[in-house]
Design a protein around this motif. Structure first.
Motif, short mmCIF file in Angstrom:
data_model
loop_
_atom_site.label_atom_id
_atom_site.label_comp_id
_atom_site.label_asym_id
_atom_site.label_seq_id
_atom_site.Cartn_x
_atom_site.Cartn_y
_atom_site.Cartn_z
N ASN A 100 0.92 -1.30 0.09
CA ASN A 100 -0.10 -0.17 -0.03
C ASN A 100 1.00 1.17 0.08
OD1 ASN A 100 -2.35 -1.44 -0.06
ND2 ASN A 100 -2.54 -1.63 2.25
N PRO A 103 -0.91 7.35 -0.38
CA PRO A 103 -2.20 7.78 -0.58
C PRO A 103 -3.47 6.79 -0.10
CG PRO A 103 -0.99 8.27 -2.57
CD PRO A 103 -0.16 7.40 -1.49
N ILE A 104 -2.85 5.47 -0.22
CA ILE A 104 -3.77 4.21 0.24
C ILE A 104 -3.78 4.28 1.64
CG2 ILE A 104 -4.22 1.74 0.09
CD1 ILE A 104 -3.07 1.97 -2.82
N LYS A 108 -6.74 8.12 1.30
CA LYS A 108 -7.22 9.08 0.38
C LYS A 108 -7.79 8.26 -1.24
CE LYS A 108 -4.50 13.17 1.28
NZ LYS A 108 -3.50 14.00 0.69
N PHE A 109 -7.02 6.98 -1.26
CA PHE A 109 -7.31 6.44 -2.38
C PHE A 109 -7.53 4.58 -1.75
CE2 PHE A 109 -4.87 9.60 -4.13
CZ PHE A 109 -5.86 10.06 -5.36
N ASP A 110 -8.30 3.72 -2.53
CA ASP A 110 -8.35 2.53 -2.35
C ASP A 110 -7.39 1.75 -3.02
OD1 ASP A 110 -10.39 2.79 -0.37
OD2 ASP A 110 -11.97 2.71 -1.80
N TYR A 111 -6.79 0.66 -2.72
CA TYR A 111 -6.12 -0.23 -3.57
C TYR A 111 -7.09 -0.62 -4.61
CZ TYR A 111 -2.12 -3.31 -4.94
OH TYR A 111 -1.00 -3.73 -5.57
#
Length: 189
Positions: A100, A103-104, A108-111
């Motif tokens: 990961n 940002p993950i 902030k984001f999903d993988y």
């Protein structure tokens, strides 16, 4: 004919060592070899890439978009990120391994889901579970050499003197382990 191998991963995965072993083996076999590497923010888990080109005469170490015969990804999201560099009939070796990014980790984001399936639907893909095999060998750090073994087999380079190359380029106490890892990797293809 020049062949191009693009190895990508995340800092700390041993991408550069695998590239150096590959380059050494190709040079010892008499090929003209050019290698370039980009570390990026590798010490902080950032993207790392290494380009190895070999043949009778290699003019440039750089693999252009659409120019790689094989893409070897040490982390599965990196395979998607670098896929545009693969030739239309190229092959992908992808480590079924997730790291990961910041940002993950920060939310902030999903993988992304379904990376392996997406790769397999687009190109000839060999999926390696190098982490599992490395754990079975007793050392997670040999994932890179397992992936190197798969690369060697995919490129038809098994006949080179890998035993000597590994012994000459890794610490003596890790030589046998790395040779076993190389064999495991070759067996995955």
């Amino acid at each position: 004919m020049v062949k191009s191998i693009l190895l990508v991963g995340v800092g700390g995965q041993g991408t550069i060592l695998a590239s150096k072993l590959l380059t050494t083996g190709l040079m010892e076999a008499g090929y003209d070899v050019k290698m370039s590497e980009i570390h990026g923010m590798s010490q902080r888990g950032g993207s790392v890439s290494s380009q190895v080109r070999y043949g009778e005469k290699v003019e440039s170490p750089v693999i252009e978009v659409g120019g790689a015969d094989i893409l070897v990804s040490f982390e599965k999201m990196e395979a998607l990120r670098w896929l545009k560099y693969l030739k239309p009939n190229g092959k992908v070796i992808v480590n079924n391994y997730q790291i990961n990014s910041m940002p993950i980790l920060s939310g902030k984001f999903d993988y992304p889901e379904g990376i392996i399936e997406e790769l397999s639907s687009k190109v000839q893909t060999t999926v390696a579970d190098a982490a599992k095999h490395a754990a079975e060998l007793g050392n997670p750090k040999v994932m890179n050499v397992i992936l190197l073994g798969a690369t060697i087999k995919s490129m038809g380079l098994e006949s080179l003197h890998w035993d000597k190359i590994v012994r000459d380029n890794v610490k003596e106490q890790f030589a046998e382990l790395n040779l076993k890892a190389l064999q495991v990797g070759m067996g995955l293809v």
